[in-house]
Motif scaffolding. Structure first.
Motif, PDB file in Angstrom:
ATOM      1  N   LEU A 112       0.625  -1.680  -0.458  1.00  0.00           N
ATOM      2  CA  LEU A 112      -0.020  -0.331   0.575  1.00  0.00           C
ATOM      3  C   LEU A 112       0.858   1.742  -0.061  1.00  0.00           C
ATOM      4  O   LEU A 112       1.089   1.954  -0.410  1.00  0.00           O
ATOM      5  CB  LEU A 112      -0.730   0.336   1.185  1.00  0.00           C
ATOM      6  N   GLU A 113       1.787   1.676   0.796  1.00  0.00           N
ATOM      7  CA  GLU A 113       2.799   2.220   0.410  1.00  0.00           C
ATOM      8  C   GLU A 113       3.686   2.773  -0.309  1.00  0.00           C
ATOM      9  O   GLU A 113       2.983   3.691  -1.030  1.00  0.00           O
ATOM     10  CB  GLU A 113       3.701   2.289   1.997  1.00  0.00           C
ATOM     11  N   HIS A 114       3.931   1.453  -1.702  1.00  0.00           N
ATOM     12  CA  HIS A 114       4.728   1.821  -2.589  1.00  0.00           C
ATOM     13  C   HIS A 114       3.255   2.254  -3.487  1.00  0.00           C
ATOM     14  O   HIS A 114       3.821   3.233  -4.104  1.00  0.00           O
ATOM     15  CB  HIS A 114       5.406   0.502  -3.195  1.00  0.00           C
ATOM     16  N   ALA A 115       2.458   1.351  -3.519  1.00  0.00           N
ATOM     17  CA  ALA A 115       1.018   2.376  -4.039  1.00  0.00           C
ATOM     18  C   ALA A 115       1.083   3.632  -3.993  1.00  0.00           C
ATOM     19  O   ALA A 115       0.935   4.311  -4.887  1.00  0.00           O
ATOM     20  CB  ALA A 115       0.400   1.474  -4.372  1.00  0.00           C
ATOM     21  N   GLN A 116       0.813   4.194  -3.279  1.00  0.00           N
ATOM     22  CA  GLN A 116       0.498   5.165  -2.795  1.00  0.00           C
ATOM     23  C   GLN A 116       1.329   6.199  -2.647  1.00  0.00           C
ATOM     24  O   GLN A 116       1.476   7.353  -3.952  1.00  0.00           O
ATOM     25  CB  GLN A 116       0.447   6.495  -1.289  1.00  0.00           C
ATOM     26  N   SER A 117       2.731   5.643  -2.568  1.00  0.00           N
ATOM     27  CA  SER A 117       4.080   6.771  -3.193  1.00  0.00           C
ATOM     28  C   SER A 117       4.209   6.856  -5.224  1.00  0.00           C
ATOM     29  O   SER A 117       4.727   7.489  -5.581  1.00  0.00           O
ATOM     30  CB  SER A 117       5.726   6.705  -2.807  1.00  0.00           C
ATOM     31  N   VAL A 118       3.854   5.711  -5.640  1.00  0.00           N
ATOM     32  CA  VAL A 118       3.767   5.659  -7.196  1.00  0.00           C
ATOM     33  C   VAL A 118       2.682   6.679  -7.614  1.00  0.00           C
ATOM     34  O   VAL A 118       3.138   6.530  -9.016  1.00  0.00           O
ATOM     35  CB  VAL A 118       3.991   4.794  -8.086  1.00  0.00           C
ATOM     36  N   ALA A 119       1.613   6.380  -7.235  1.00  0.00           N
ATOM     37  CA  ALA A 119       0.185   7.232  -7.527  1.00  0.00           C
ATOM     38  C   ALA A 119       0.621   8.993  -8.149  1.00  0.00           C
ATOM     39  O   ALA A 119       0.497   9.127  -8.571  1.00  0.00           O
ATOM     40  CB  ALA A 119      -0.612   7.102  -6.719  1.00  0.00           C
ATOM     41  N   ARG A 120       1.084   9.317  -6.445  1.00  0.00           N
ATOM     42  CA  ARG A 120       1.275  10.808  -6.416  1.00  0.00           C
ATOM     43  C   ARG A 120       2.510  10.584  -7.690  1.00  0.00           C
ATOM     44  O   ARG A 120       2.851  11.491  -7.990  1.00  0.00           O
ATOM     45  CB  ARG A 120       2.206  11.103  -5.758  1.00  0.00           C
ATOM     46  N   GLU A 121       3.513   9.711  -7.971  1.00  0.00           N
ATOM     47  CA  GLU A 121       4.836   9.917  -8.761  1.00  0.00           C
ATOM     48  C   GLU A 121       4.285   9.585 -10.664  1.00  0.00           C
ATOM     49  O   GLU A 121       4.309  10.056 -11.328  1.00  0.00           O
ATOM     50  CB  GLU A 121       5.723   9.224  -9.288  1.00  0.00           C
ATOM     51  N   ASP A 155      -3.582   9.527  -1.218  1.00  0.00           N
ATOM     52  CA  ASP A 155      -3.540   9.320   0.114  1.00  0.00           C
ATOM     53  C   ASP A 155      -4.277   8.386   0.263  1.00  0.00           C
ATOM     54  O   ASP A 155      -4.668   8.854   1.688  1.00  0.00           O
ATOM     55  CB  ASP A 155      -3.659  10.862   0.165  1.00  0.00           C
ATOM     56  N   GLN A 156      -5.317   7.671  -0.103  1.00  0.00           N
ATOM     57  CA  GLN A 156      -6.356   6.232  -0.008  1.00  0.00           C
ATOM     58  C   GLN A 156      -5.619   4.899   1.080  1.00  0.00           C
ATOM     59  O   GLN A 156      -4.697   5.389   0.604  1.00  0.00           O
ATOM     60  CB  GLN A 156      -6.949   6.268  -0.867  1.00  0.00           C
ATOM     61  N   GLY A 157      -6.534   4.537   1.841  1.00  0.00           N
ATOM     62  CA  GLY A 157      -6.282   3.383   2.272  1.00  0.00           C
ATOM     63  C   GLY A 157      -6.592   2.390   1.770  1.00  0.00           C
ATOM     64  O   GLY A 157      -6.801   2.152   0.552  1.00  0.00           O
ATOM     65  N   LEU A 158      -6.234   1.100   2.032  1.00  0.00           N
ATOM     66  CA  LEU A 158      -6.759  -0.355   1.429  1.00  0.00           C
ATOM     67  C   LEU A 158      -8.277  -0.567   1.030  1.00  0.00           C
ATOM     68  O   LEU A 158      -8.411  -1.289  -0.472  1.00  0.00           O
ATOM     69  CB  LEU A 158      -5.950  -1.414   2.776  1.00  0.00           C
ATOM     70  N   GLU A 159      -9.309   0.105   1.533  1.00  0.00           N
ATOM     71  CA  GLU A 159     -10.070   0.029   0.835  1.00  0.00           C
ATOM     72  C   GLU A 159      -9.961   0.972  -0.591  1.00  0.00           C
ATOM     73  O   GLU A 159     -10.879   0.378  -0.994  1.00  0.00           O
ATOM     74  CB  GLU A 159     -11.105   1.017   2.087  1.00  0.00           C
ATOM     75  N   TRP A 216      -8.354   1.598  -2.986  1.00  0.00           N
ATOM     76  CA  TRP A 216      -7.149   0.408  -3.787  1.00  0.00           C
ATOM     77  C   TRP A 216      -8.432  -0.926  -4.197  1.00  0.00           C
ATOM     78  O   TRP A 216      -7.915  -1.253  -4.964  1.00  0.00           O
ATOM     79  CB  TRP A 216      -6.137   0.255  -2.744  1.00  0.00           C
ATOM     80  N   CYS A 217      -8.970  -1.245  -3.041  1.00  0.00           N
ATOM     81  CA  CYS A 217      -9.801  -2.252  -3.550  1.00  0.00           C
ATOM     82  C   CYS A 217     -11.490  -2.270  -4.882  1.00  0.00           C
ATOM     83  O   CYS A 217     -11.834  -2.965  -4.794  1.00  0.00           O
ATOM     84  CB  CYS A 217     -10.294  -3.201  -1.978  1.00  0.00           C
ATOM     85  N   SER A 218     -11.029  -0.788  -4.485  1.00  0.00           N
ATOM     86  CA  SER A 218     -12.611  -0.883  -5.338  1.00  0.00           C
ATOM     87  C   SER A 218     -11.520  -0.005  -6.791  1.00  0.00           C
ATOM     88  O   SER A 218     -12.819   0.440  -7.928  1.00  0.00           O
ATOM     89  CB  SER A 218     -13.748   0.116  -4.387  1.00  0.00           C
ATOM     90  N   ALA A 219     -11.084   0.475  -6.203  1.00  0.00           N
ATOM     91  CA  ALA A 219     -10.187   1.067  -7.872  1.00  0.00           C
ATOM     92  C   ALA A 219      -9.947   0.075  -9.160  1.00  0.00           C
ATOM     93  O   ALA A 219      -9.754  -1.186  -8.572  1.00  0.00           O
ATOM     94  CB  ALA A 219      -8.455   1.856  -7.286  1.00  0.00           C
ATOM     95  N   CYS A 257      -4.113  -2.273 -10.083  1.00  0.00           N
ATOM     96  CA  CYS A 257      -4.652  -1.961  -8.879  1.00  0.00           C
ATOM     97  C   CYS A 257      -4.248  -3.259  -7.916  1.00  0.00           C
ATOM     98  O   CYS A 257      -5.557  -2.479  -6.469  1.00  0.00           O
ATOM     99  CB  CYS A 257      -5.382  -0.749  -8.952  1.00  0.00           C
ATOM    100  N   PHE A 258      -4.239  -4.561  -7.011  1.00  0.00           N
ATOM    101  CA  PHE A 258      -3.906  -5.372  -7.037  1.00  0.00           C
ATOM    102  C   PHE A 258      -2.810  -4.726  -5.566  1.00  0.00           C
ATOM    103  O   PHE A 258      -1.835  -4.512  -5.987  1.00  0.00           O
ATOM    104  CB  PHE A 258      -3.877  -6.609  -7.157  1.00  0.00           C
ATOM    105  N   LEU A 259      -3.091  -5.086  -4.665  1.00  0.00           N
ATOM    106  CA  LEU A 259      -1.409  -4.644  -3.696  1.00  0.00           C
ATOM    107  C   LEU A 259      -1.148  -6.880  -3.317  1.00  0.00           C
ATOM    108  O   LEU A 259      -2.988  -7.116  -2.481  1.00  0.00           O
ATOM    109  CB  LEU A 259      -1.827  -4.153  -2.989  1.00  0.00           C
TER     110      LEU A 259
END
Length: 339
Positions: A11-20, A28-32, A34-37, A63-65
Protein backbone atom coordinates in the motif's frame (compact mmCIF):
# COMPACT_ATOMS: atom_id res chain seq x y z
CA UNK A 1 0.55 -5.18 -29.63
CA UNK A 2 1.71 -6.71 -26.34
CA UNK A 3 0.49 -6.01 -22.82
CA UNK A 4 1.88 -6.26 -19.30
CA UNK A 5 -0.30 -6.63 -16.21
CA UNK A 6 1.48 -5.67 -13.03
CA UNK A 7 1.00 -4.52 -9.48
CA UNK A 8 2.92 -2.74 -6.75
CA UNK A 9 4.53 -4.27 -3.68
CA UNK A 10 2.53 -2.68 -0.85
CA UNK A 11 0.00 0.00 0.00
CA UNK A 12 2.77 2.43 0.88
CA UNK A 13 4.51 1.77 -2.43
CA UNK A 14 1.24 2.19 -4.33
CA UNK A 15 0.57 5.55 -2.70
CA UNK A 16 4.02 6.90 -3.58
CA UNK A 17 3.82 5.65 -7.17
CA UNK A 18 0.33 7.11 -7.65
CA UNK A 19 1.70 10.48 -6.62
CA UNK A 20 4.64 10.15 -9.01
CA UNK A 21 2.46 9.09 -11.95
CA UNK A 22 0.04 11.98 -11.49
CA UNK A 23 -2.89 10.25 -9.75
CA UNK A 24 -3.25 12.44 -6.62
CA UNK A 25 -6.72 11.05 -5.94
CA UNK A 26 -5.08 7.65 -5.31
CA UNK A 27 -2.02 8.90 -3.41
CA UNK A 28 -3.47 9.48 0.05
CA UNK A 29 -6.05 6.70 0.11
CA UNK A 30 -6.09 3.58 2.27
CA UNK A 31 -6.51 -0.08 1.38
CA UNK A 32 -10.29 0.06 1.08
CA UNK A 33 -10.00 2.66 -1.66
CA UNK A 34 -7.49 0.52 -3.56
CA UNK A 35 -9.84 -2.45 -3.26
CA UNK A 36 -12.40 -0.54 -5.31
CA UNK A 37 -9.97 1.21 -7.71
CA UNK A 38 -10.30 0.00 -11.33
CA UNK A 39 -7.30 -1.08 -13.44
CA UNK A 40 -5.54 1.67 -15.36
CA UNK A 41 -3.34 1.84 -18.45
CA UNK A 42 -0.44 3.85 -17.05
CA UNK A 43 2.31 3.39 -19.64
CA UNK A 44 2.73 3.02 -23.39
CA UNK A 45 5.85 1.18 -24.42
CA UNK A 46 8.14 0.91 -27.44
CA UNK A 47 10.75 -1.86 -27.66
CA UNK A 48 13.43 -2.32 -30.30
CA UNK A 49 14.91 -5.78 -30.85
CA UNK A 50 18.60 -6.41 -31.41
CA UNK A 51 17.45 -7.32 -34.94
CA UNK A 52 16.05 -3.80 -35.45
CA UNK A 53 12.39 -4.86 -35.26
CA UNK A 54 10.13 -2.55 -33.24
CA UNK A 55 6.98 -3.34 -31.28
CA UNK A 56 4.57 -1.40 -29.06
CA UNK A 57 2.76 -2.31 -25.87
CA UNK A 58 0.71 -1.20 -22.88
CA UNK A 59 1.30 -1.50 -19.14
CA UNK A 60 -1.89 -2.18 -17.17
CA UNK A 61 -1.72 -1.42 -13.44
CA UNK A 62 -4.15 -3.88 -11.86
CA UNK A 63 -4.41 -1.90 -8.59
CA UNK A 64 -4.00 -5.24 -6.80
CA UNK A 65 -1.85 -5.13 -3.66
CA UNK A 66 -0.38 -8.11 -1.77
CA UNK A 67 -2.33 -7.03 1.32
CA UNK A 68 -5.45 -8.18 -0.54
CA UNK A 69 -4.36 -11.82 -0.29
CA UNK A 70 -5.39 -11.90 3.37
CA UNK A 71 -8.77 -13.01 4.69
CA UNK A 72 -11.95 -11.75 3.09
CA UNK A 73 -10.16 -9.72 0.41
CA UNK A 74 -9.23 -12.77 -1.69
CA UNK A 75 -12.31 -12.20 -3.86
CA UNK A 76 -11.12 -8.64 -4.41
CA UNK A 77 -7.72 -9.91 -5.58
CA UNK A 78 -9.39 -12.27 -8.06
CA UNK A 79 -11.63 -9.49 -9.37
CA UNK A 80 -8.62 -7.20 -9.80
CA UNK A 81 -6.77 -9.65 -12.03
CA UNK A 82 -9.81 -10.51 -14.15
CA UNK A 83 -10.66 -6.81 -14.64
CA UNK A 84 -7.07 -6.05 -15.68
CA UNK A 85 -7.18 -8.89 -18.21
CA UNK A 86 -10.47 -7.59 -19.57
CA UNK A 87 -9.02 -4.09 -19.94
CA UNK A 88 -6.05 -5.42 -21.91
CA UNK A 89 -8.31 -7.43 -24.22
CA UNK A 90 -10.68 -4.48 -24.66
CA UNK A 91 -7.72 -2.47 -25.96
CA UNK A 92 -6.99 -5.11 -28.64
CA UNK A 93 -3.78 -6.35 -27.04
CA UNK A 94 -2.70 -9.53 -28.82
CA UNK A 95 -0.59 -11.09 -26.05
CA UNK A 96 -0.42 -10.03 -22.40
CA UNK A 97 1.86 -11.26 -19.60
CA UNK A 98 0.56 -11.69 -16.06
CA UNK A 99 3.27 -10.33 -13.78
CA UNK A 100 4.06 -10.98 -10.11
CA UNK A 101 1.14 -12.34 -8.07
CA UNK A 102 -1.17 -11.98 -11.07
CA UNK A 103 -0.16 -15.36 -12.48
CA UNK A 104 -0.12 -16.99 -9.03
CA UNK A 105 -3.66 -15.81 -8.32
CA UNK A 106 -4.76 -16.97 -11.78
CA UNK A 107 -3.39 -20.47 -11.25
CA UNK A 108 -4.23 -20.96 -7.57
CA UNK A 109 -7.83 -19.85 -7.92
CA UNK A 110 -8.43 -21.47 -11.31
CA UNK A 111 -9.54 -18.25 -12.96
CA UNK A 112 -9.76 -20.03 -16.31
CA UNK A 113 -13.24 -21.07 -15.12
CA UNK A 114 -14.24 -17.39 -14.85
CA UNK A 115 -14.06 -16.28 -18.45
CA UNK A 116 -16.91 -13.78 -18.43
CA UNK A 117 -16.04 -10.31 -17.12
CA UNK A 118 -18.98 -7.92 -17.44
CA UNK A 119 -19.63 -7.78 -21.20
CA UNK A 120 -16.26 -9.27 -22.19
CA UNK A 121 -15.60 -12.96 -22.79
CA UNK A 122 -11.93 -13.46 -22.00
CA UNK A 123 -9.90 -15.16 -24.73
CA UNK A 124 -7.24 -16.97 -22.75
CA UNK A 125 -5.00 -17.53 -25.76
CA UNK A 126 -4.25 -13.78 -25.49
CA UNK A 127 -2.53 -14.26 -22.10
CA UNK A 128 0.66 -15.86 -20.82
CA UNK A 129 2.05 -16.22 -17.31
CA UNK A 130 5.57 -15.59 -18.60
CA UNK A 131 6.82 -18.43 -16.40
CA UNK A 132 8.67 -20.32 -19.14
CA UNK A 133 11.00 -17.41 -19.84
CA UNK A 134 11.41 -16.78 -16.11
CA UNK A 135 12.41 -20.40 -15.52
CA UNK A 136 14.83 -20.27 -18.46
CA UNK A 137 16.46 -17.08 -17.16
CA UNK A 138 16.83 -18.46 -13.63
CA UNK A 139 18.52 -21.54 -15.06
CA UNK A 140 20.90 -19.34 -17.02
CA UNK A 141 21.58 -17.37 -13.83
CA UNK A 142 22.49 -20.61 -12.05
CA UNK A 143 25.01 -21.39 -14.80
CA UNK A 144 26.55 -17.94 -15.01
CA UNK A 145 26.61 -17.19 -11.27
CA UNK A 146 28.24 -20.54 -10.47
CA UNK A 147 31.04 -19.72 -12.92
CA UNK A 148 31.40 -16.17 -11.59
CA UNK A 149 31.62 -17.18 -7.94
CA UNK A 150 33.64 -20.36 -8.36
CA UNK A 151 31.07 -23.03 -7.54
CA UNK A 152 31.50 -26.30 -9.44
CA UNK A 153 28.02 -27.58 -10.30
CA UNK A 154 29.32 -31.15 -10.39
CA UNK A 155 30.15 -30.85 -6.69
CA UNK A 156 27.24 -28.59 -5.72
CA UNK A 157 24.14 -29.11 -3.64
CA UNK A 158 21.25 -27.05 -5.05
CA UNK A 159 18.07 -26.35 -3.10
CA UNK A 160 14.89 -25.20 -4.83
CA UNK A 161 12.49 -23.50 -2.40
CA UNK A 162 9.05 -23.56 -3.97
CA UNK A 163 9.96 -26.68 -5.93
CA UNK A 164 6.37 -27.72 -6.68
CA UNK A 165 5.35 -24.40 -8.25
CA UNK A 166 5.28 -23.78 -11.99
CA UNK A 167 8.69 -22.10 -12.12
CA UNK A 168 10.25 -24.21 -9.38
CA UNK A 169 9.32 -27.52 -11.00
CA UNK A 170 10.67 -26.32 -14.36
CA UNK A 171 13.98 -25.36 -12.74
CA UNK A 172 14.14 -28.80 -11.11
CA UNK A 173 13.55 -30.55 -14.43
CA UNK A 174 16.25 -28.44 -16.07
CA UNK A 175 18.74 -29.13 -13.25
CA UNK A 176 18.06 -32.84 -13.63
CA UNK A 177 18.29 -32.89 -17.44
CA UNK A 178 20.96 -30.29 -18.20
CA UNK A 179 23.43 -30.38 -15.30
CA UNK A 180 25.43 -32.91 -13.35
CA UNK A 181 24.80 -31.36 -9.93
CA UNK A 182 25.76 -33.58 -7.02
CA UNK A 183 22.58 -33.14 -4.98
CA UNK A 184 19.11 -31.64 -5.49
CA UNK A 185 17.10 -30.68 -2.41
CA UNK A 186 13.36 -30.08 -2.76
CA UNK A 187 11.52 -27.69 -0.45
CA UNK A 188 7.82 -26.73 -0.57
CA UNK A 189 4.79 -26.57 1.68
CA UNK A 190 2.70 -29.28 -0.02
CA UNK A 191 4.27 -32.61 0.89
CA UNK A 192 2.09 -34.64 -1.49
CA UNK A 193 3.21 -32.56 -4.49
CA UNK A 194 6.81 -32.81 -3.31
CA UNK A 195 6.61 -36.59 -3.33
CA UNK A 196 5.06 -36.52 -6.81
CA UNK A 197 7.83 -34.25 -8.12
CA UNK A 198 10.50 -36.45 -6.57
CA UNK A 199 8.97 -39.49 -8.27
CA UNK A 200 8.81 -37.71 -11.65
CA UNK A 201 12.45 -36.65 -11.42
CA UNK A 202 13.68 -39.93 -10.05
CA UNK A 203 15.99 -37.99 -7.75
CA UNK A 204 16.11 -35.23 -5.13
CA UNK A 205 15.74 -35.19 -1.36
CA UNK A 206 12.63 -33.76 0.29
CA UNK A 207 13.70 -31.67 3.29
CA UNK A 208 12.43 -28.94 5.57
CA UNK A 209 13.86 -25.52 4.78
CA UNK A 210 15.80 -25.31 8.05
CA UNK A 211 17.58 -28.56 7.22
CA UNK A 212 18.14 -27.85 3.52
CA UNK A 213 19.59 -24.32 3.50
CA UNK A 214 22.78 -24.97 5.52
CA UNK A 215 23.68 -27.80 3.10
CA UNK A 216 23.24 -25.67 -0.02
CA UNK A 217 25.85 -24.22 -2.34
CA UNK A 218 23.08 -22.68 -4.46
CA UNK A 219 19.58 -21.74 -3.27
CA UNK A 220 16.85 -20.97 -5.79
CA UNK A 221 14.03 -19.13 -4.02
CA UNK A 222 10.79 -19.26 -6.03
CA UNK A 223 8.33 -19.81 -3.19
CA UNK A 224 4.96 -18.20 -3.90
CA UNK A 225 4.25 -16.23 -0.77
CA UNK A 226 3.25 -12.65 -0.13
CA UNK A 227 5.96 -12.03 2.46
CA UNK A 228 9.48 -13.38 2.46
CA UNK A 229 10.52 -15.83 5.17
CA UNK A 230 13.33 -14.96 7.53
CA UNK A 231 16.59 -16.70 6.70
CA UNK A 232 19.39 -17.18 9.21
CA UNK A 233 22.18 -16.24 6.83
CA UNK A 234 24.83 -17.12 9.41
CA UNK A 235 24.05 -20.82 8.85
CA UNK A 236 24.66 -20.71 5.08
CA UNK A 237 27.73 -22.18 3.40
CA UNK A 238 30.54 -19.96 2.10
CA UNK A 239 30.49 -19.29 -0.76
CA UNK A 240 26.75 -19.57 -1.38
CA UNK A 241 24.58 -18.25 -4.20
CA UNK A 242 21.01 -17.25 -3.38
CA UNK A 243 18.84 -16.60 -6.43
CA UNK A 244 15.82 -14.58 -5.32
CA UNK A 245 13.10 -15.40 -7.83
CA UNK A 246 10.24 -14.20 -5.63
CA UNK A 247 8.26 -10.97 -5.75
CA UNK A 248 8.84 -8.58 -4.16
CA UNK A 249 12.55 -9.27 -4.11
CA UNK A 250 13.71 -8.79 -0.54
CA UNK A 251 16.52 -11.28 0.01
CA UNK A 252 19.19 -8.63 -0.55
CA UNK A 253 17.78 -6.71 2.43
CA UNK A 254 17.60 -9.82 4.61
CA UNK A 255 20.98 -11.36 3.83
CA UNK A 256 24.19 -9.44 4.52
CA UNK A 257 26.92 -12.03 4.91
CA UNK A 258 30.31 -12.14 3.21
CA UNK A 259 30.48 -14.67 0.37
CA UNK A 260 26.68 -15.09 0.28
CA UNK A 261 25.86 -13.73 -3.17
CA UNK A 262 22.23 -12.66 -3.69
CA UNK A 263 21.08 -12.59 -7.33
CA UNK A 264 17.82 -10.95 -8.43
CA UNK A 265 16.30 -14.03 -10.02
CA UNK A 266 14.22 -13.88 -13.19
CA UNK A 267 15.49 -10.43 -14.21
CA UNK A 268 16.78 -9.72 -17.71
CA UNK A 269 18.66 -6.84 -19.25
CA UNK A 270 17.92 -5.72 -22.80
CA UNK A 271 20.68 -4.69 -25.19
CA UNK A 272 18.87 -1.44 -26.08
CA UNK A 273 16.96 1.16 -24.09
CA UNK A 274 13.20 0.56 -23.80
CA UNK A 275 10.93 3.58 -24.16
CA UNK A 276 8.90 3.34 -20.93
CA UNK A 277 8.74 4.63 -17.37
CA UNK A 278 7.25 1.75 -15.44
CA UNK A 279 10.48 -0.04 -14.43
CA UNK A 280 11.73 3.10 -12.71
CA UNK A 281 8.97 2.86 -10.12
CA UNK A 282 9.81 -0.74 -9.23
CA UNK A 283 13.38 0.33 -8.46
CA UNK A 284 15.34 -1.42 -11.18
CA UNK A 285 19.01 -0.40 -11.15
CA UNK A 286 18.93 0.38 -14.88
CA UNK A 287 15.19 0.89 -15.54
CA UNK A 288 15.59 1.63 -19.26
CA UNK A 289 16.97 -1.86 -19.84
CA UNK A 290 16.14 -4.15 -16.91
CA UNK A 291 12.82 -5.93 -16.49
CA UNK A 292 11.11 -9.05 -15.24
CA UNK A 293 11.59 -12.07 -17.49
CA UNK A 294 7.83 -12.75 -17.44
CA UNK A 295 7.22 -9.32 -19.00
CA UNK A 296 9.96 -9.98 -21.54
CA UNK A 297 8.11 -13.17 -22.57
CA UNK A 298 5.17 -11.08 -23.85
CA UNK A 299 7.61 -8.94 -25.83
CA UNK A 300 9.26 -12.03 -27.32
CA UNK A 301 5.92 -13.53 -28.30
CA UNK A 302 5.00 -10.25 -29.99
CA UNK A 303 8.34 -10.04 -31.80
CA UNK A 304 7.83 -13.58 -33.12
CA UNK A 305 4.09 -13.25 -33.79
CA UNK A 306 3.37 -16.14 -31.42
CA UNK A 307 0.04 -14.83 -30.14
CA UNK A 308 -0.72 -17.75 -27.87
CA UNK A 309 -0.69 -18.64 -24.18
CA UNK A 310 2.89 -19.92 -24.35
CA UNK A 311 3.07 -20.40 -20.56
CA UNK A 312 -0.17 -21.77 -19.14
CA UNK A 313 -1.30 -24.21 -16.48
CA UNK A 314 0.55 -25.57 -13.46
CA UNK A 315 3.75 -27.55 -14.01
CA UNK A 316 3.43 -27.70 -17.80
CA UNK A 317 6.80 -26.10 -18.65
CA UNK A 318 9.01 -28.44 -20.68
CA UNK A 319 12.73 -28.31 -21.36
CA UNK A 320 11.84 -27.96 -25.05
CA UNK A 321 9.67 -24.86 -24.44
CA UNK A 322 12.46 -23.34 -22.32
CA UNK A 323 14.89 -23.92 -25.19
CA UNK A 324 12.46 -22.35 -27.65
CA UNK A 325 11.83 -19.16 -25.67
CA UNK A 326 15.51 -19.02 -24.73
CA UNK A 327 16.60 -19.00 -28.37
CA UNK A 328 14.39 -16.02 -29.24
CA UNK A 329 15.39 -14.28 -26.01
CA UNK A 330 19.00 -14.32 -27.19
CA UNK A 331 17.97 -13.40 -30.75
CA UNK A 332 16.15 -10.24 -29.65
CA UNK A 333 18.85 -9.04 -27.26
CA UNK A 334 17.88 -10.15 -23.75
CA UNK A 335 20.37 -11.59 -21.29
CA UNK A 336 20.11 -12.81 -17.67
CA UNK A 337 21.09 -10.25 -15.05
CA UNK A 338 23.94 -11.24 -12.74
CA UNK A 339 24.15 -8.40 -10.24
Amino acid sequence: MFGLIGHLTSLEHAQSVARELGYPEYADQGLEFWCSAPPQIVDRIKVTSATGQQIEGLYVESCFLPEMLAGSKIKTAIRKILNAMALAQKNDVDITALGGFSSIIFENFNLSQMSSVRNIQLEFNRFTTGNTHTAYIICRQIEEASRKFGIDLAKATVTVCGATGDIGSAVCRWLDARTNIKELLLVARNQERLQELQAQLGRGKVLDIEEALPQSDIIVWVASMAKGMAIDATTLKRPCILIDGGYPKNMSTLVHEEDVHVIDGGIVEHSLDIDWKIMKIVNMTAPARQLFACFAEAMLLEFEGWHTNFSWGRNQISIESMDKIGAVSIKHGFRPLIN
